[in-house]
Design a protein around this motif. Structure first.
Motif, PDB file in Angstrom:
ATOM      1  N   SER A   1       2.710  -1.971  10.097  1.00 54.18           N
ATOM      2  CA  SER A   1       3.728  -2.642  10.738  1.00 54.18           C
ATOM      3  C   SER A   1       4.794  -3.236  10.378  1.00 54.18           C
ATOM      4  O   SER A   1       5.857  -3.027  10.822  1.00 54.18           O
ATOM      5  N   VAL A   2       4.635  -3.692   8.944  1.00 49.88           N
ATOM      6  CA  VAL A   2       5.747  -3.924   8.215  1.00 49.88           C
ATOM      7  C   VAL A   2       6.334  -2.807   7.455  1.00 49.88           C
ATOM      8  O   VAL A   2       7.725  -2.551   7.465  1.00 49.88           O
ATOM      9  N   TYR A   3       5.656  -2.012   6.841  1.00 46.07           N
ATOM     10  CA  TYR A   3       6.051  -0.864   6.020  1.00 46.07           C
ATOM     11  C   TYR A   3       6.700  -0.069   6.913  1.00 46.07           C
ATOM     12  O   TYR A   3       7.913   0.449   6.491  1.00 46.07           O
ATOM     13  N   ARG A   4       6.313   0.329   8.011  1.00 43.93           N
ATOM     14  CA  ARG A   4       6.797   1.592   8.870  1.00 43.93           C
ATOM     15  C   ARG A   4       7.966   0.713   9.739  1.00 43.93           C
ATOM     16  O   ARG A   4       8.426   1.417  10.849  1.00 43.93           O
ATOM     17  N   ASP A   5       8.248  -0.668   9.946  1.00 38.98           N
ATOM     18  CA  ASP A   5       9.156  -1.263  10.500  1.00 38.98           C
ATOM     19  C   ASP A   5       8.920  -1.193  11.845  1.00 38.98           C
ATOM     20  O   ASP A   5       9.944  -0.510  12.592  1.00 38.98           O
ATOM     21  N   PHE A   6       7.871  -1.428  12.376  1.00 34.59           N
ATOM     22  CA  PHE A   6       7.655  -1.277  14.014  1.00 34.59           C
ATOM     23  C   PHE A   6       8.697  -2.218  14.581  1.00 34.59           C
ATOM     24  O   PHE A   6       8.736  -3.476  14.248  1.00 34.59           O
ATOM     25  N   SER A   7       9.499  -1.623  15.656  1.00 31.65           N
ATOM     26  CA  SER A   7      10.348  -2.471  16.186  1.00 31.65           C
ATOM     27  C   SER A   7      10.100  -2.793  17.681  1.00 31.65           C
ATOM     28  O   SER A   7      10.511  -3.651  18.371  1.00 31.65           O
ATOM     29  N   GLU A   8       9.024  -2.079  18.192  1.00 36.38           N
ATOM     30  CA  GLU A   8       8.567  -2.614  19.727  1.00 36.38           C
ATOM     31  C   GLU A   8       7.125  -2.520  19.703  1.00 36.38           C
ATOM     32  O   GLU A   8       6.146  -2.081  18.703  1.00 36.38           O
ATOM     33  N   ALA A   9       6.275  -3.280  20.698  1.00 40.30           N
ATOM     34  CA  ALA A   9       4.997  -3.244  20.757  1.00 40.30           C
ATOM     35  C   ALA A   9       4.446  -1.882  21.079  1.00 40.30           C
ATOM     36  O   ALA A   9       3.427  -1.752  20.615  1.00 40.30           O
TER      37      ALA A   9
ATOM     38  N   GLY B   1      -9.179   2.572   3.604  1.00 39.93           N
ATOM     39  CA  GLY B   1     -10.413   2.746   3.379  1.00 39.93           C
ATOM     40  C   GLY B   1     -11.156   1.244   3.026  1.00 39.93           C
ATOM     41  O   GLY B   1     -12.327   1.155   3.245  1.00 39.93           O
ATOM     42  N   LEU B   2     -10.169   0.404   3.134  1.00 41.61           N
ATOM     43  CA  LEU B   2     -10.861  -1.054   2.925  1.00 41.61           C
ATOM     44  C   LEU B   2     -10.880  -1.641   4.132  1.00 41.61           C
ATOM     45  O   LEU B   2     -12.112  -2.418   4.590  1.00 41.61           O
ATOM     46  N   ASP B   3      -9.733  -1.757   5.280  1.00 44.23           N
ATOM     47  CA  ASP B   3      -9.932  -2.574   6.270  1.00 44.23           C
ATOM     48  C   ASP B   3      -9.018  -2.090   7.349  1.00 44.23           C
ATOM     49  O   ASP B   3      -7.705  -1.894   6.862  1.00 44.23           O
ATOM     50  N   SER B   4      -9.348  -1.737   8.493  1.00 45.56           N
ATOM     51  CA  SER B   4      -8.428  -1.167   9.540  1.00 45.56           C
ATOM     52  C   SER B   4      -7.424  -2.193  10.024  1.00 45.56           C
ATOM     53  O   SER B   4      -6.228  -1.682  10.231  1.00 45.56           O
ATOM     54  N   VAL B   5      -7.911  -3.307   9.987  1.00 49.14           N
ATOM     55  CA  VAL B   5      -6.839  -4.307  10.473  1.00 49.14           C
ATOM     56  C   VAL B   5      -5.682  -4.531   9.638  1.00 49.14           C
ATOM     57  O   VAL B   5      -4.258  -4.692   9.740  1.00 49.14           O
ATOM     58  N   ALA B   6      -6.131  -4.803   8.256  1.00 46.37           N
ATOM     59  CA  ALA B   6      -5.286  -4.884   7.087  1.00 46.37           C
ATOM     60  C   ALA B   6      -4.410  -3.751   7.057  1.00 46.37           C
ATOM     61  O   ALA B   6      -3.135  -3.710   6.679  1.00 46.37           O
ATOM     62  N   TYR B   7      -4.702  -2.558   7.287  1.00 45.28           N
ATOM     63  CA  TYR B   7      -4.243  -1.306   7.298  1.00 45.28           C
ATOM     64  C   TYR B   7      -2.922  -1.392   8.328  1.00 45.28           C
ATOM     65  O   TYR B   7      -1.865  -1.103   8.082  1.00 45.28           O
TER      66      TYR B   7
ATOM     67  N   ILE C   1       5.072   4.023  -3.081  1.00 44.12           N
ATOM     68  CA  ILE C   1       4.066   2.975  -3.435  1.00 44.12           C
ATOM     69  C   ILE C   1       3.665   2.742  -1.866  1.00 44.12           C
ATOM     70  O   ILE C   1       2.307   2.407  -1.925  1.00 44.12           O
ATOM     71  N   GLY C   2       4.255   2.628  -1.151  1.00 48.58           N
ATOM     72  CA  GLY C   2       3.742   2.254   0.386  1.00 48.58           C
ATOM     73  C   GLY C   2       2.824   3.161   0.889  1.00 48.58           C
ATOM     74  O   GLY C   2       1.716   2.631   1.581  1.00 48.58           O
ATOM     75  N   GLU C   3       2.870   4.367   0.610  1.00 51.54           N
ATOM     76  CA  GLU C   3       1.909   5.430   0.940  1.00 51.54           C
ATOM     77  C   GLU C   3       0.773   5.316   0.187  1.00 51.54           C
ATOM     78  O   GLU C   3      -0.257   5.420   0.965  1.00 51.54           O
ATOM     79  N   MET C   4       0.659   4.891  -1.055  1.00 53.14           N
ATOM     80  CA  MET C   4      -0.287   4.708  -1.801  1.00 53.14           C
ATOM     81  C   MET C   4      -1.186   3.393  -1.436  1.00 53.14           C
ATOM     82  O   MET C   4      -2.383   3.366  -1.489  1.00 53.14           O
TER      83      MET C   4
ATOM     84  N   ARG D   1       0.608  -9.431  -3.494  1.00 55.90           N
ATOM     85  CA  ARG D   1       0.922 -10.730  -2.621  1.00 55.90           C
ATOM     86  C   ARG D   1       1.233  -9.827  -1.255  1.00 55.90           C
ATOM     87  O   ARG D   1       0.670 -10.255  -0.332  1.00 55.90           O
ATOM     88  N   SER D   2       1.912  -8.815  -1.228  1.00 58.33           N
ATOM     89  CA  SER D   2       2.080  -8.207   0.194  1.00 58.33           C
ATOM     90  C   SER D   2       0.723  -7.400   0.739  1.00 58.33           C
ATOM     91  O   SER D   2       0.367  -7.624   1.890  1.00 58.33           O
ATOM     92  N   ILE D   3      -0.077  -6.935  -0.250  1.00 56.72           N
ATOM     93  CA  ILE D   3      -1.172  -6.587   0.411  1.00 56.72           C
ATOM     94  C   ILE D   3      -2.190  -7.615   0.787  1.00 56.72           C
ATOM     95  O   ILE D   3      -2.792  -7.511   1.656  1.00 56.72           O
ATOM     96  N   SER D   4      -1.944  -8.597   0.004  1.00 57.47           N
ATOM     97  CA  SER D   4      -3.065 -10.035   0.410  1.00 57.47           C
ATOM     98  C   SER D   4      -2.514 -10.680   1.822  1.00 57.47           C
ATOM     99  O   SER D   4      -3.431 -10.942   2.530  1.00 57.47           O
ATOM    100  N   ILE D   5      -1.419 -10.693   1.963  1.00 57.82           N
ATOM    101  CA  ILE D   5      -0.759 -10.954   3.285  1.00 57.82           C
ATOM    102  C   ILE D   5      -1.366 -10.075   4.452  1.00 57.82           C
ATOM    103  O   ILE D   5      -2.100 -10.518   5.519  1.00 57.82           O
ATOM    104  N   ALA D   6      -1.530  -8.798   4.243  1.00 58.24           N
ATOM    105  CA  ALA D   6      -1.864  -7.870   5.197  1.00 58.24           C
ATOM    106  C   ALA D   6      -3.497  -8.141   5.390  1.00 58.24           C
ATOM    107  O   ALA D   6      -3.964  -8.006   6.506  1.00 58.24           O
TER     108      ALA D   6
END
Length: 154
Positions: free
Chosen positions: A130-138, A119-125, A109-112, A69-74
């Motif tokens: 942005s969620v996994y690393r908890d970006f707090s600012e633009a 390798g699949l899609d740079s936008v999904a990456y 798991i997040g790093e995997m 689910r989380s990968i599909s959302i990305a």
């Protein structure tokens, strides 16, 4: 097996079984013994029980569907076929199960996932990061996206 999807009867017969393309599950065609309707089930091969250790040291069982689910959302609205996401999740799960460890950190798991999405899609990456690393600012997002763009040129 719980009540079947059509008439609620609780018994079915397997009419055909075969492995899925990635070999991580068995696809079974079944027929309800009550109403004779046919349906498909998938049985996943699970080598061991895995426990995910969260950053606050909380533990929970590994949940393949949650990961998918989380990968599909990305990857939402991106030109990535769902079967490729399934293969990514199956590959991660297989690596974890064959590692010999009963507990795995959420960070690992997040790093995997990050490695696989790269390798699949740079936008999904970038979305996942942005969620996994908890970006707090633009600015965090811009810096990360810039590093992805530079890596793509190199």
């Amino acid at each position: 097996m719980n009540a079947l999807p059509f008439c609620g009867h609780d018994a079915s017969q397997v009419k055909d079984s075969r492995p899925t393309d990635d070999g991580a599950a068995i696809r079974r065609r079944r027929q309800c013994e009550g109403c004779a309707a046919r349906f498909t089930t998938f049985e996943r091969i699970q080598l061991r029980e895995l426990t995910v250790v969260k950053s606050e040291l909380r533990r929970e069982p590994f949940d393949r569907e949650k990961l998918l689910r989380s990968i599909s959302i990305a990857a939402r609205k991106r030109p990535v076929e769902p079967v490729r996401l399934e293969k990514l999740v199956s590959g991660i799960q297989r690596q974890l199960e064959t590692s010999g460890e009963a507990e795995v950190s959420a960070k690992r798991i997040g790093e995997m996932v990050m490695d696989g999405l790269k390798g699949l899609d740079s936008v999904a990456y970038i979305r996942f990061a942005s969620v996994y690393r908890d970006f707090s600012e633009a600015r965090d997002f811009e810096e990360f996206a810039g590093s992805v763009e530079e890596a793509g040129r190199g």
